[in-house]
Scaffold this active site. Sequence first.
Site, PDB file in Angstrom:
ATOM      1  N   GLU A  72       0.869  -1.426   0.094  1.00  0.00           N
ATOM      2  CA  GLU A  72      -0.023  -0.108   0.069  1.00  0.00           C
ATOM      3  C   GLU A  72       0.634   1.213  -0.102  1.00  0.00           C
ATOM      4  O   GLU A  72       0.541   2.327  -0.634  1.00  0.00           O
ATOM      5  CB  GLU A  72      -1.014  -0.114   1.289  1.00  0.00           C
ATOM      6  CG  GLU A  72      -2.037  -1.115   1.292  1.00  0.00           C
ATOM      7  CD  GLU A  72      -2.712  -1.303   0.066  1.00  0.00           C
ATOM      8  OE1 GLU A  72      -2.921  -0.649  -0.795  1.00  0.00           O
ATOM      9  OE2 GLU A  72      -3.444  -2.438  -0.218  1.00  0.00           O
ATOM     10  N   TYR A  93      -3.174  -7.773 -11.226  1.00  0.00           N
ATOM     11  CA  TYR A  93      -2.367  -8.064 -10.344  1.00  0.00           C
ATOM     12  C   TYR A  93      -1.413  -8.996 -10.747  1.00  0.00           C
ATOM     13  O   TYR A  93      -0.159  -8.868 -10.828  1.00  0.00           O
ATOM     14  CB  TYR A  93      -3.088  -8.589  -9.037  1.00  0.00           C
ATOM     15  CG  TYR A  93      -3.737  -7.511  -8.148  1.00  0.00           C
ATOM     16  CD1 TYR A  93      -3.296  -6.835  -7.246  1.00  0.00           C
ATOM     17  CD2 TYR A  93      -4.879  -7.026  -8.725  1.00  0.00           C
ATOM     18  CE1 TYR A  93      -3.979  -5.843  -6.345  1.00  0.00           C
ATOM     19  CE2 TYR A  93      -5.724  -6.139  -8.127  1.00  0.00           C
ATOM     20  CZ  TYR A  93      -5.246  -5.538  -7.005  1.00  0.00           C
ATOM     21  OH  TYR A  93      -5.751  -4.527  -6.191  1.00  0.00           O
TER      22      TYR A  93
HETATM   23 ZN   LIG Z   1      -2.826  -2.409  -4.625  1.00  0.00          ZN
END
Ligand SMILES: [Zn+2]
Length: 689
Positions: free
Chosen positions: A425, A529
């Site tokens: 993050e 991702y």
């Molecule tokens: Zn992310």
Amino acid sequence: MRKRLAFVLLLVARAVTAQSAPAQPAVLPNQQALAPRIPVRAATTRASGDTTGYWQQRADYQIVATLDERVGVITATGSLRYVNRSPEVLRELWVHQYLNAFRPGSRWSATDEREGRLRFQELRDPDYAYERFTSAPRVNGRTVTVEYPLSPDSTVVRLPLATPLAPGDSVTVEFAWTARPSTVPRRQARRGRSFDFSQWYPKVAVYDRDGWKPNALVPAGEFYGEFGAFDVTLVLPADQTVGATGVPVSGDPGYARVMAPGSERPRLAAQAYRDVPAATTVRVPTGYKAVRFIARNVHHFAWSTSPGFRYEGTSYVHAPSQFYRFPIWDTVSVHVLYRADAADDCSRASLSESAEKRCVDESLTQWQGGKALDQTRKALRWLEALYGDYPYPQITVVKRIDASGTEFPMLLMNGEATLGLTVHELGHVYTYGILANNEWQSGWMDEGLSSYQELLQAGDSRVLLAARLEMANDRNPSQPADTAVRRLRARLDSMSGEQATTVREGTAEPIGSRADLFRSFAAYNASVYDRGQSMYQALHDVLGEETFQRFLREYYAMWQFRHVDRWAMQATAERVGERKLGWFFDQWVQQTGVIDYALRAPVVRKEQVAGRFQWVVTAQLARVGQYRHPMPVGVRTATGWTVIRTDPLKDVQLVQFRLDEAPDALWLDPYGSTESPTARFYRLVLPTR
Ligand SMILES: [Zn+2]
């Protein structure tokens, strides 16, 4: 209390009228129903790798919001000063009211319904989230009628401009609105007296070189924003503790009062910004406080508040290493807010008894005693080494109500305090926050890269693994002695194996597809991702260790606080790598496929050269898979390895080695550095003579 409730109900009634505005065609700019998956529309400014000549709009906000905990609602007024730096005349503005995603009737709910998830579809008042204008917005003092072209979804709002906005001109838009998060947590939430306001204000959509980019908020894709400054005053009950994007320049965020034993005293960095404008007069009811936050060079502002937060803080001191065109602070204030009210919080989450106990334990053990601070410091140090100096005076990590994590400029809302999640993050503060890509068009740029840098931080990249195997000079790198290495490689191999399966079965989708056009949220995740991560792994392998590192640093240095797209990234990689990489980005971003090569027809010849024997090994390397890659080919002799890189642009090529010793085997990808699911460690035993 009754009076106040009646007032709120009146606002609701008015807002409903505002939202049933005249029907508009439910098509947004750049979102034609039959839009190709990869947009081909010519940009208004030529897409080039240079920052020069690529303008960027500016959006500065000033907001005052008052929280009424009893109804979970903020009442806010704010102004947006919007500067048109584009070469085009604008006749409208688009803004987002993203809290309206988390309620019945939204496109988000429709997506959840279609994909079999129950979240907001059946929520009733007062459980669902909303964001509503309480009066018509005013543009340069004149009221405008807002339109909700995607109605019943109300996350996208069109504001027609009575006077066209010429290049170089600016407008001021005044908003008055109310907003509340939902009781079902998903990226935002409210529970008891705790609130995670990740979305909460009318956020102007991006106008970039492809035009307006309004997007309904759906599960796939999250952010794309215009850079500017935020001046936000939050009026909260006096015992609230609040963490936010930005530094608190006045008022008490409440940290000292809830400081955990052993924590350093909060360093608020209230003087971090020069020339902070004089504060406006704010009405503060009895028992309330006003906390004013300033943030610059950000494209979003989020905040979390709870009287149940416990505070730990420290300072991260570093020596700014580069010249930047923006100020760098040598000391970054690090704030961590975790839940001292976890017991209360977890018991409300309708968990099983054991899950509730785990929830409470995790809430404390993962975070307290400097643990979350440590992870944040580690992540900062890692990211500064990877990209460059952290360009904000502060970072705040809050334990949010929802699990997992979401990134915001200067603020992470994380459900856990693991190093992996913190690195991921905080990595987004760089990729999405500072290098601001359009997550609806190119989530692979930030999600893929943040996933890959997380892998790098853990030392789990295939490229790093290959370097270790090369160092070991093992005769059989496909069977390394180190069991940890074997286990890690098995994990990486199974991931690329899964991707190869989706390609074979025809279910893989290009990572550059528009987020809302992926077949499902799961397909979006698998592409953006996982395949995104593989793409960076492949780029790392193509460029090599030193060049890849330089590429990341240059990409950051050149594009910080700007919108980035594939072309920006490609141009940087090409310049640093001193080679054309269009083929690489074309295949990885716009197509699906696997790297698959075959070695054929090996021949070993013994030649006498200048009185000495030499062994000449030749073989044919043929591309079998859709993707190109500079495949490593190696030959093994009694003393070690000779490995060469082949030409990715050739479909069939001859590989040749000249050796002073007899070779015994020819290997494709001997150290397993490529993303090829089939080529790794493929070997041909050579005929000995
Ligand atoms: Zn992310």
